[in-house]
Write a protein that holds these residues in place. Structure first.
Motif, PDB file in Angstrom:
ATOM      1  N   UNK A  78      16.045  73.684  43.533  1.00 48.96           N
ATOM      2  CA  UNK A  78      16.702  72.533  42.880  1.00 48.96           C
ATOM      3  C   UNK A  78      18.144  72.382  43.343  1.00 48.96           C
ATOM      4  N   UNK A  79      18.821  73.499  43.539  1.00 53.90           N
ATOM      5  CA  UNK A  79      20.199  73.451  44.020  1.00 53.90           C
ATOM      6  C   UNK A  79      20.258  72.821  45.407  1.00 53.90           C
ATOM      7  N   UNK A  80      19.336  73.210  46.279  1.00 50.44           N
ATOM      8  CA  UNK A  80      19.283  72.626  47.625  1.00 50.44           C
ATOM      9  C   UNK A  80      18.950  71.130  47.554  1.00 50.44           C
ATOM     10  N   UNK A  81      18.018  70.782  46.663  1.00 47.28           N
ATOM     11  CA  UNK A  81      17.648  69.380  46.498  1.00 47.28           C
ATOM     12  C   UNK A  81      18.837  68.567  45.987  1.00 47.28           C
ATOM     13  N   UNK A  82      19.577  69.133  45.049  1.00 41.67           N
ATOM     14  CA  UNK A  82      20.768  68.458  44.524  1.00 41.67           C
ATOM     15  C   UNK A  82      21.784  68.211  45.642  1.00 41.67           C
ATOM     16  N   UNK A  83      21.980  69.203  46.495  1.00 37.29           N
ATOM     17  CA  UNK A  83      22.893  69.030  47.632  1.00 37.29           C
ATOM     18  C   UNK A  83      22.438  67.888  48.536  1.00 37.29           C
ATOM     19  N   UNK A  84      21.139  67.815  48.780  1.00 36.89           N
ATOM     20  CA  UNK A  84      20.620  66.747  49.633  1.00 36.89           C
ATOM     21  C   UNK A  84      20.719  65.377  48.950  1.00 36.89           C
ATOM     22  N   UNK A  85      20.516  65.348  47.629  1.00 35.51           N
ATOM     23  CA  UNK A  85      20.625  64.076  46.906  1.00 35.51           C
ATOM     24  C   UNK A  85      22.038  63.518  46.983  1.00 35.51           C
ATOM     25  N   UNK A  86      23.008  64.394  47.076  1.00 41.23           N
ATOM     26  CA  UNK A  86      24.402  63.960  47.171  1.00 41.23           C
ATOM     27  C   UNK A  86      24.738  63.426  48.556  1.00 41.23           C
ATOM     28  N   UNK A  87      23.855  63.644  49.508  1.00 41.16           N
ATOM     29  CA  UNK A  87      24.100  63.197  50.871  1.00 41.16           C
ATOM     30  C   UNK A  87      22.801  62.650  51.477  1.00 41.16           C
ATOM     31  N   UNK A  88      22.455  61.394  51.148  1.00 38.42           N
ATOM     32  CA  UNK A  88      21.193  60.814  51.622  1.00 38.42           C
ATOM     33  C   UNK A  88      21.026  60.805  53.146  1.00 38.42           C
ATOM     34  N   UNK A  89      22.119  60.666  53.887  1.00 36.16           N
ATOM     35  CA  UNK A  89      22.009  60.678  55.351  1.00 36.16           C
ATOM     36  C   UNK A  89      21.557  62.051  55.844  1.00 36.16           C
ATOM     37  N   UNK A  90      22.092  63.085  55.234  1.00 37.00           N
ATOM     38  CA  UNK A  90      21.687  64.453  55.567  1.00 37.00           C
ATOM     39  C   UNK A  90      20.228  64.674  55.170  1.00 37.00           C
ATOM     40  N   UNK A  91      19.858  64.147  54.004  1.00 34.24           N
ATOM     41  CA  UNK A  91      18.470  64.254  53.528  1.00 34.24           C
ATOM     42  C   UNK A  91      17.516  63.582  54.507  1.00 34.24           C
ATOM     43  N   UNK A  92      17.907  62.434  55.040  1.00 32.11           N
ATOM     44  CA  UNK A  92      17.048  61.721  55.997  1.00 32.11           C
ATOM     45  C   UNK A  92      16.856  62.540  57.274  1.00 32.11           C
ATOM     46  N   UNK A  93      17.914  63.159  57.753  1.00 32.86           N
ATOM     47  CA  UNK A  93      17.798  64.004  58.952  1.00 32.86           C
ATOM     48  C   UNK A  93      16.920  65.221  58.665  1.00 32.86           C
ATOM     49  N   UNK A  94      17.071  65.801  57.468  1.00 28.09           N
ATOM     50  CA  UNK A  94      16.249  66.960  57.103  1.00 28.09           C
ATOM     51  C   UNK A  94      14.789  66.557  56.970  1.00 28.09           C
ATOM     52  N   UNK A  95      14.539  65.363  56.486  1.00 33.34           N
ATOM     53  CA  UNK A  95      13.179  64.861  56.366  1.00 33.34           C
ATOM     54  C   UNK A  95      12.501  64.819  57.738  1.00 33.34           C
ATOM     55  N   UNK A  96      13.255  64.493  58.748  1.00 30.87           N
ATOM     56  CA  UNK A  96      12.738  64.486  60.122  1.00 30.87           C
ATOM     57  C   UNK A  96      12.284  65.889  60.527  1.00 30.87           C
ATOM     58  N   UNK A  97      13.061  66.887  60.148  1.00 29.57           N
ATOM     59  CA  UNK A  97      12.712  68.282  60.457  1.00 29.57           C
ATOM     60  C   UNK A  97      11.416  68.667  59.744  1.00 29.57           C
ATOM     61  N   UNK A  98      11.289  68.260  58.479  1.00 23.31           N
ATOM     62  CA  UNK A  98      10.102  68.614  57.687  1.00 23.31           C
ATOM     63  C   UNK A  98       8.808  68.112  58.307  1.00 23.31           C
ATOM     64  N   UNK A  99       8.844  66.952  58.889  1.00 20.24           N
ATOM     65  CA  UNK A  99       7.628  66.334  59.405  1.00 20.24           C
ATOM     66  C   UNK A  99       7.405  66.579  60.895  1.00 20.24           C
ATOM     67  N   UNK A 100       8.411  67.123  61.569  1.00 18.64           N
ATOM     68  CA  UNK A 100       8.303  67.340  63.015  1.00 18.64           C
ATOM     69  C   UNK A 100       7.350  68.478  63.335  1.00 18.64           C
ATOM     70  N   UNK A 101       6.637  68.326  64.404  1.00 14.72           N
ATOM     71  CA  UNK A 101       5.731  69.378  64.867  1.00 14.72           C
ATOM     72  C   UNK A 101       6.399  70.267  65.908  1.00 14.72           C
TER      73      UNK A 101
END
Length: 147
Positions: A78-101
């Protein structure tokens, strides 16, 4: 944003030794199963071994629940998620990592921030997810931030 200290990851042998200090006798392959989810990250290993030593749950239960809202890592995640919620641009880049093969090339500042948060690690080809613990949890909750 909470940046973690970059301690070296524990080896399987170090995890087994720490488990013994907790009074645990990890059976064949149990340290490997734990490492598959959290790597050798010292804090996450310590949390797991503590809960196992308290006989609150079995290793199988711990691993099954690890990436959920009822797992032992819920506050950490939750702490990590909160950090990402505070920075949507960072969250979008991390989302790319999550789905990348495969590894992903990131802008240097984004790469630094995600690595500092412990969310990614680097290979010679780019950034990859640092722990499998993150994939199910953030795949579930990150869409609300980046959509």
């Amino acid at each position: 944003m909470d940046y973690q200290c970059n301690l070296p990851e524990f080896t399987q042998e170090q995890i087994e030794e720490l488990a013994a200090r907790y009074g645990l006798d990890l059976q064949q392959g149990q340290a490997q199963k734990l490492m598959k989810i959290v790597g050798g990250q010292p804090t996450l290993i310590n949390i797991a071994l503590y809960h196992l030593s308290q006989q609150e749950l079995s290793l199988e239960q711990l691993l099954e629940q690890a990436s959920t809202e009822v797992g032992i890592y819920q506050d950490y995640l939750r702490e990590k998620l909160d950090d990402l919620q505070k920075n949507p641009d960072l969250a979008a880049q991390f989302s790319t990592i999550l789905t990348a093969r495969q590894s992903v090339n990131l802008p240097p500042i984004v790469a630094y921030k995600l690595e500092s948060m412990g969310l990614v690690k680097f290979t010679p080809d780019g950034a990859i997810l640092s722990r499998e613990l993150y994939r199910p949890y953030f795949s579930k909750y990150l869409n609300d931030i980046v959509s």
